[in-house]
Design a protein around this motif. Structure first.
Motif, PDB file in Angstrom:
ATOM      1  N   HIS A  13       0.836  -1.210   0.000  1.00 22.73           N
ATOM      2  CA  HIS A  13       0.000   0.000   0.000  1.00 22.73           C
ATOM      3  C   HIS A  13       0.872   1.262   0.000  1.00 22.73           C
ATOM      4  O   HIS A  13       0.505   2.285   0.590  1.00 22.73           O
ATOM      5  CB  HIS A  13      -0.958   0.022   1.200  1.00 22.73           C
ATOM      6  N   GLY A  14       2.009   1.180  -0.675  1.00 27.59           N
ATOM      7  CA  GLY A  14       3.021   2.229  -0.579  1.00 27.59           C
ATOM      8  C   GLY A  14       2.863   3.335  -1.599  1.00 27.59           C
ATOM      9  O   GLY A  14       1.890   3.407  -2.343  1.00 27.59           O
ATOM     10  N   GLU A  15       3.863   4.224  -1.650  1.00 29.54           N
ATOM     11  CA  GLU A  15       3.759   5.467  -2.424  1.00 29.54           C
ATOM     12  C   GLU A  15       4.659   5.493  -3.655  1.00 29.54           C
ATOM     13  O   GLU A  15       4.690   6.480  -4.373  1.00 29.54           O
ATOM     14  CB  GLU A  15       4.099   6.659  -1.518  1.00 29.54           C
ATOM     15  N   TYR A  16       5.386   4.393  -3.924  1.00 29.18           N
ATOM     16  CA  TYR A  16       6.351   4.403  -5.022  1.00 29.18           C
ATOM     17  C   TYR A  16       5.855   3.625  -6.238  1.00 29.18           C
ATOM     18  O   TYR A  16       5.284   2.540  -6.098  1.00 29.18           O
ATOM     19  CB  TYR A  16       7.690   3.801  -4.568  1.00 29.18           C
ATOM     20  N   ILE A  17       6.090   4.204  -7.414  1.00 25.25           N
ATOM     21  CA  ILE A  17       5.814   3.533  -8.687  1.00 25.25           C
ATOM     22  C   ILE A  17       7.157   3.384  -9.390  1.00 25.25           C
ATOM     23  O   ILE A  17       7.819   4.381  -9.693  1.00 25.25           O
ATOM     24  CB  ILE A  17       4.828   4.337  -9.554  1.00 25.25           C
TER      25      ILE A  17
ATOM     26  N   PHE B 238      -0.571   5.259  -1.142  1.00 21.79           N
ATOM     27  CA  PHE B 238      -1.515   4.140  -1.153  1.00 21.79           C
ATOM     28  C   PHE B 238      -1.796   3.690  -2.595  1.00 21.79           C
ATOM     29  O   PHE B 238      -2.935   3.637  -3.046  1.00 21.79           O
ATOM     30  CB  PHE B 238      -2.822   4.529  -0.441  1.00 21.79           C
ATOM     31  N   THR B 239      -0.712   3.376  -3.332  1.00 21.00           N
ATOM     32  CA  THR B 239      -0.892   2.849  -4.694  1.00 21.00           C
ATOM     33  C   THR B 239      -1.724   1.573  -4.629  1.00 21.00           C
ATOM     34  O   THR B 239      -1.572   0.768  -3.708  1.00 21.00           O
ATOM     35  CB  THR B 239       0.453   2.538  -5.354  1.00 21.00           C
ATOM     36  N   HIS B 240      -2.579   1.382  -5.612  1.00 19.43           N
ATOM     37  CA  HIS B 240      -3.470   0.220  -5.529  1.00 19.43           C
ATOM     38  C   HIS B 240      -3.926  -0.324  -6.873  1.00 19.43           C
ATOM     39  O   HIS B 240      -3.707  -1.488  -7.180  1.00 19.43           O
ATOM     40  CB  HIS B 240      -4.670   0.531  -4.637  1.00 19.43           C
ATOM     41  N   ALA B 241      -4.647   0.487  -7.663  1.00 18.78           N
ATOM     42  CA  ALA B 241      -5.181  -0.010  -8.941  1.00 18.78           C
ATOM     43  C   ALA B 241      -4.050  -0.169  -9.944  1.00 18.78           C
ATOM     44  O   ALA B 241      -3.134   0.652  -9.996  1.00 18.78           O
ATOM     45  CB  ALA B 241      -6.228   0.967  -9.481  1.00 18.78           C
TER      46      ALA B 241
ATOM     47  N   GLY C   1      -3.729   3.648 -10.134  1.00 16.05           N
ATOM     48  CA  GLY C   1      -4.505   4.542  -9.281  1.00 16.05           C
ATOM     49  C   GLY C   1      -4.021   4.455  -7.846  1.00 16.05           C
ATOM     50  O   GLY C   1      -3.615   3.392  -7.389  1.00 16.05           O
ATOM     51  N   HIS C   2      -4.065   5.595  -7.140  1.00 20.85           N
ATOM     52  CA  HIS C   2      -3.675   5.552  -5.717  1.00 20.85           C
ATOM     53  C   HIS C   2      -4.771   6.189  -4.875  1.00 20.85           C
ATOM     54  O   HIS C   2      -5.517   7.056  -5.318  1.00 20.85           O
ATOM     55  CB  HIS C   2      -2.295   6.172  -5.486  1.00 20.85           C
ATOM     56  N   ARG C   3      -4.872   5.722  -3.618  1.00 18.86           N
ATOM     57  CA  ARG C   3      -6.065   5.946  -2.806  1.00 18.86           C
ATOM     58  C   ARG C   3      -5.918   6.995  -1.707  1.00 18.86           C
ATOM     59  O   ARG C   3      -6.859   7.251  -0.977  1.00 18.86           O
ATOM     60  CB  ARG C   3      -6.534   4.611  -2.204  1.00 18.86           C
TER      61      ARG C   3
END
Length: 350
Positions: free
Chosen positions: A244-248, A270-273, A288-290
Motif C-alpha cells: 500500500h506504498g507510495e512508489y511507482i 496508497f498505490t493500488h489499482a 490509481g492511488h487511494r
C-alpha cells in the motif's frame, strides 16, 4: 497526450472489485464492494443490467469459470486486512434475473486475491491469503500463503460441508497483496507481490506436475505487472511499493536480473489499482492511488525521447481497481473509485 472522457455509471459504497463476465452470449462486467454492499452487473455501454447480490460483500477478486454462461467465483467477507478471518471463495451461478445462487467453494481465512488460470486444457485455482491469522488489529505476525488446486469442471457438489482441497504452493509471504495474470510465452502466469518480493507462478504442464515459481525481485512490493513498455521484445516489471506504498517503479532485465531504472517523481500515496496492456495502440500501465492526490495515472514509453512518460487521466478519484476493454474501436477503462464510492467509465482516445 491521450484524450479522456469520463462518465459516472453508478455509485456503490466502497466499490472495489471489477471483473469481465460473458453471460447470455454478451460481454459484461461485474463491480462489487469491499463492505457489506451489492455486486452489480453492467453491459459494456455502462448500463446496469442486474444486481447479483445485496451482500455480504467483502469482495477482493472475481473470476469467470472458463466456458460457463455467467458462472463465476468470488471472494466474500474480506472486509479489510483486520476483518477477514471469515473470508472464503464462493461459486456464483445465475438462475434468472435478480436471482443468482451463491455457494461456498472453500473457506480460506484472509483470502485476498485469487484467479483461474488454464494450461493445456486444465483449469487451476490459485488463491493468495494476505496473512494466515491475527490476534489484534494490524497484527502481521502470521505471514500469508499461496494455494493451488485443480478446479474441477463440475462445481455443483461443493458447499460449506464439502469444500475444495487446496495445496500450499508457497508460504511465509508477509503482506501477500498483489496479483496480476500475465500471458508469458503463450502461458497464463501469475505475478504475485509480497513483502519478500515479486514472484511469477507458472501452472504445471499437466495435473501430475508441480507449479514453477520464479523470483523476479526480492524488494517489497504491493502489486506488479510484466509488460514490454519500450517494445524491445522483453517485458519490464512495473512495481507498486511497498505494501500500500507510495512508489511507482519500473525494473528492466539487465544481465539476467531485474534492476530498477525508473521511479515516478511524485509520491503516489496508497498505490493500488493497476492495469498493464495496450491503450490507444501502444503498451501502457494505468495506476490509481487511494490517498493524497488520489490520481489515475497512465505510464508509457516515448521512443524518441527514450524515456518513460506519465499522464494524469483523472484526479481525486481514489481507484481501488481498474478494468480495461475495447468496444467499437475505443479504449474503455472502468474505475472502481472506492474513495468516492463511484463507478466511472473512462473513454480514452489518442
Amino acid at each position: 497526450m491521450m484524450k479522456v472522457t469520463k462518465k459516472v455509471i453508478g455509485n456503490l459504497n466502497k466499490c472495489y472489485s471489477i471483473a469481465p463476465l460473458t453471460y447470455q452470449g454478451k460481454k459484461h462486467f461485474l463491480v462489487a464492494a469491499e463492505k457489506t454492499d451489492p455486486c452489480y452487473l453492467f453491459d459494456l455501454d455502462g448500463n446496469q443490467e442486474d444486481t447479483v447480490w445485496e451482500g455480504p460483500g467483502g469482495v477482493m477478486s472475481m473470476a469467470q469459470i472458463p466456458g460457463s454462461d455467467g458462472c463465476f467465483l468470488s471472494t466474500h467477507k474480506f472486509y479489510s486486512p483486520n476483518d477477514s478471518k471469515e473470508a472464503k471463495i464462493v461459486v456464483v451461478t445465475p438462475l434468472e434475473k435478480g436471482n443468482w445462487q451463491v455457494k461456498t467453494l472453500v473457506e480460506i481465512p484472509h483470502v485476498h486475491r485469487f484467479d483461474i488460470v488454464t494450461r493445456n486444457g486444465v483449469n487451476y485455482l490459485i488463491a493468495c491469503a494476505l496473512k494466515s491469522g491475527h490476534e489484534f488489529k494490524e497484527d502481521w505476525s502470521m505471514p500469508g500463503k499461496v494455494y493451488g488446486a485443480v478446479l474441477p469442471d463440475d462445481l455443483s457438489g461443493f458447499d460449506e460441508n464439502h469444500q475444495l482441497e487446496l495445496t500450499v504452493l508457497k508460504d511465509n509471504m508477509l503482506k501477500n497483496h498483489g496479483y496480476y495474470k500475465v500471458n508469458d510465452e503463450g502461458i497464463d502466469t501469475c505475478i504475485i507481490s509480497a513483502d519478500c518480493g515479486v514472484f511469477q507462478f507458472i501452472p504445471p504442464a499437466s495435473k501430475e506436475e508441480n507449479w514453477e515459481i520464479k523470483t523476479l525481485i526480492e524488494d517489497a512490493a504491493s502489486d506488479a505487472v510484466l509488460i514490454d513498455l519500450d517494445e524491445d521484445g522483453e517485458k519490464e516489471l512495473v512495481v507498486l511499493a511497498p505494501f500500500h506504498g507510495e512508489y511507482i517503479r519500473i525494473y528492466k532485465k539487465i544481465d539476467g536480473s531485474f534492476k530498477q531504472i525508473y521511479q515516478y517523481e511524485k509520491s503516489a500515496e496508497f498505490t493500488h489499482a493497476i492495469y498493464g496492456g495496450m491503450l490507444c495502440g501502444k503498451p501502457a500501465v494505468v495506476i490509481g492511488h487511494r490517498k493524497g492526490e488520489r490520481n489515475l495515472i497512465a505510464f508509457t514509453y516515448n521512443k524518441e525521447q527514450k524515456a518513460y512518460e506519465s499522464q494524469i487521466l483523472d484526479e481525486d478519484c481514489g481507484s481501488a481497481n481498474v478494468y480495461h476493454y475495447v468496444k467499437d474501436g475505443k479504449d474503455i477503462i472502468i474505475g472502481a473509485n472506492r474513495e468516492i464510492d463511484e463507478i466511472a467509465m473512462y473513454t480514452i482516445e489518442a
